[in-house]
Structure formats: structure tokens, C-alpha cells
Scaffold this motif. Structure first.
Motif, short mmCIF file in Angstrom:
data_model
loop_
_atom_site.label_atom_id
_atom_site.label_comp_id
_atom_site.label_asym_id
_atom_site.label_seq_id
_atom_site.Cartn_x
_atom_site.Cartn_y
_atom_site.Cartn_z
N CYS A 162 4.24 12.27 13.85
CA CYS A 162 3.57 12.80 12.88
C CYS A 162 3.78 11.78 11.33
O CYS A 162 2.82 11.63 10.66
CB CYS A 162 4.36 14.01 12.13
SG CYS A 162 3.74 14.69 10.89
N ARG A 163 4.82 11.22 11.47
CA ARG A 163 5.21 10.26 10.16
C ARG A 163 4.40 8.85 10.47
O ARG A 163 3.85 8.24 9.46
CB ARG A 163 6.58 10.00 9.92
CG ARG A 163 7.37 11.14 9.60
CD ARG A 163 8.80 10.70 9.45
NE ARG A 163 9.86 11.75 8.93
CZ ARG A 163 9.83 12.09 7.74
NH1 ARG A 163 9.15 11.60 6.69
NH2 ARG A 163 10.40 13.22 7.22
N ALA A 164 4.25 8.45 11.64
CA ALA A 164 3.51 7.40 11.81
C ALA A 164 3.79 5.91 10.91
O ALA A 164 2.92 5.34 10.15
CB ALA A 164 1.82 7.59 11.59
N GLY A 165 5.19 5.85 10.61
CA GLY A 165 5.77 4.81 9.95
C GLY A 165 6.04 5.41 8.47
O GLY A 165 6.48 4.50 7.70
N THR A 166 5.55 6.50 8.10
CA THR A 166 5.77 6.87 6.68
C THR A 166 7.05 7.68 6.20
O THR A 166 7.82 8.02 7.37
CB THR A 166 4.91 7.96 6.15
OG1 THR A 166 4.65 9.22 7.03
CG2 THR A 166 3.29 7.35 6.30
N ILE A 167 7.67 7.76 4.98
CA ILE A 167 8.80 8.22 4.71
C ILE A 167 8.82 9.36 3.77
O ILE A 167 9.53 10.05 3.26
CB ILE A 167 9.91 7.30 4.32
CG1 ILE A 167 9.46 6.64 3.12
CG2 ILE A 167 10.32 6.19 5.33
CD1 ILE A 167 10.38 5.53 2.24
#
Length: 301
Positions: A162-167
Motif C-alpha cells: 500500500c505504501r509503495a515507498g511512501t511514509i
């Protein structure tokens, strides 16, 4: 701290070798404008209905859970901890009603499946009113009829994908709008605006957008079942991306992603919620995953 994706697992020679040696000839690995690599399950292709498109999620390391200063966080979303997830395939969308009907007609493994359980009808709408046990049965039937082992995602795999590299709280950023997700839009999160409350599911491709891994509808529309037992914190949680099925409460399983019925805070990437596995509701659905073959875990020379 830097969190890197293992992009070496996506190089073309490996993928081409994978296609030649591990998949039947009817199956084609492909690129699309919104995915890297993946495959379409031939058993679930037909007519105008969306196929079961499995996207290859690259392996990597991420920080699981919410930070202490994330708005509207819950204590069970911590403590934050580093998790390394091997590559795996995940459904681009939640399982649709058309896909469900095909699987429901397959031979039974452990339990019967209602051929048309959903309240909100539509081939490309997500199937809903399905229990955790029903979702597991779908995975078992797909595994029995293909050369791949389908299953529900672990909680760590789900959040990582879900995050796909995001924070940020959502892969879209610090807030959510009804222009990009289906949730109780007359409620707001942080500084976000009010929007439309649709009061029903939407087709899984309704918004026409995907995250950096090529996955759609991870925020809102239907909650998604995960494998794991419920634990009320991440203290002692696995750090290898596997499902946490030791200890905790085995009478409750985990939902992720929020739904059309939920406030936006329930749609956060880190939000988690326990439900009894035989529960049925028009806001409960799922998506499937399968582990990537070992060839994808090998370092390149």
C-alpha cells in the motif's frame, strides 16, 4: 534512515527467464502503463470483466506502523519497526464479483462459496460480504487449479504494498479526498476537504490511478482481509514480512485499507482493525497474493 527497494529483482533477463521456465505458455508476463512486471491469471479472464492482474511487488525494507505524531493514530499501530519484505505478486485490485463467480464454480476444497454474495452488484465492483474463511477458500481453489500458490497477504506485505515507498498517512500524501478514494467523504482527515459520500462500493478501476507499485484501491472501497492473528501491538512482530500467526488472538483476523463506509482515518496505510473471521458485511472484501519464485530472490551477477 534510507529505505531502499530491491530493484535488481526486476531486471529483464530474470523476468524473461521466469516467464520461460515457471509459467505456462498461456500466461504472459507484461508491462502496462501503471505496473512494472506481472501476469494475468488465464482462468480469470473473460468478456468485459477485468482480469485477475497480479502485479510484481519488488522486495525492499520499510518502516511499518505509524509515527507518534501521525494524526489520529492508534496505539496498536506501533511501535514502528523495520521490516524487510521479499518480492511477491499481489492483485492489482481487490477480487471482483466476476472473478469471484468463476472461482465459486470451481470444485470445493473445504467449504462452499455463495455464487453471488455481494450487496452492491457489478462485475467489476469488489466482491463483499465474504468472510476470512471464504477468502481462504478462494485462494485454495485458485492454487488447486493453477501452478501457483495463492494466499491472503500478510499484514506486513499489505502495508508495504500500500505504501509503495511512501511514509505519509496515505500513499497520496498527508490527507485523502473523494477524488482519489471511496470512503465516508462527508468526514475529513487533517486539513482535507469534505467530499462525496457515495454510500456504496465503486468499480475497482473507478478512479483510474495506481500507486508506484501499480496497485489500485488500497485506500477505501472495501476492507481487505490479511492472514495474521490479531496482536494489539507490534511488540515482538516478525521483521521478515511473514504473517504473524503465533500468539495473539487466533479468533480475530486483521482488516486493512478501510471502506466506502468508513471515516478517512480508517483508510490510513498503517490502520489495522480486528474482526472475527466468519463475519460477513458489505464493507469486507480481499485481494490475493502469491509468493515470487526463488529465482527473483537471487542477486544478479
Amino acid at each position: 534512515m534510507f529505505y531502499a527497494l530491491d530493484t535488481t529483482s526486476l531486471n529483464d533477463p530474470q523476468i524473461q527467464a521466469l516467464q520461460r521456465s515457471l509459467f505456462p505458455s498461456a500466461l504472459t508476463l507484461r508491462r502496462t502503463p501503471r505496473t512494472a512486471h506481472g501476469f494475468v491469471e488465464p482462468l480469470l479472464v473473460g468478456g468485459d470483466a477485468l482480469p485477475l492482474h497480479m502485479v510484481l511487488v519488488p522486495g525492499g525494507t520499510f518502516l511499518m506502523g505509524s509515527s507518534d505524531d501521525e494524526p489520529e493514530r492508534k496505539e496498536d499501530e506501533g511501535p514502528q519497526h523495520e521490516v524487510t519484505v521479499p518480492p511477491f505478486f499481489m492483485g492489482r485490485y481487490p477480487v471482483t464479483q466476476a472473478q469471484w463467480r468463476v472461482v465459486a464454480a470451481m470444485s470445493q476444497v473445504k467449504r462452499e462459496l455463495h455464487p453471488d454474495p455481494s450487496r452492491f452488484k457489478g462485475d467489476n465492483r469488489p466482491v463483499e460480504q465474504v468472510s476470512w474463511y471464504d477468502a481462504v477458500e478462494v485462494c485454495a481453489r485458485l492454487s488447486a487449479h493453477t501452478s501457483r500458490q495463492y494466499r491472503l497477504p500478510s499484514e506486513a506485505e499489505w502495508e508495504y504494498a500500500c505504501r509503495a515507498g511512501t511514509i505519509t498517512p496515505f500513499y497520496f500524501g498527508n490527507t485523502l479526498t473523494t477524488e482519489v478514494a471511496n470512503y465516508k467523504g462527508n468526514s475529513t482527515y487533517a486539513d482535507g476537504p469534505e467530499g462525496e459520500y457515495r454510500a456504496e462500493t465503486t468499480p475497482v478501476d473507478h478512479f483510474g490511478i495506481a500507486n508506484a507499485f501499480g496497485l489500485c484501491d488500497t485506500h477505501g472501497n472495501v476492507n481487505e482481509w490479511c492472514q495474521d492473528h490479531w496482536h494489539d501491538s507490534y511488540a515482538g512482530a516478525p521483521t521478515d514480512g511473514s504473517a504473524w500467526i503465533e500468539g495473539g488472538n487466533p479468533d480475530k483476523r486483521i482488516l486493512r485499507g478501510g471502506s466506502w463506509y468508513d471515516l478517512p482515518r480508517y483508510c490510513q496505510s498503517a490502520h489495522r482493525y480486528p474482526y472475527v473471521p466468519d463475519y460477513l458485511s458489505y464493507f469486507l472484501g480481499f485481494r490475493v497474493v502469491c509468493s515470487a519464485p526463488r529465482a527473483l530472490h537471487l542477486p544478479t551477477g
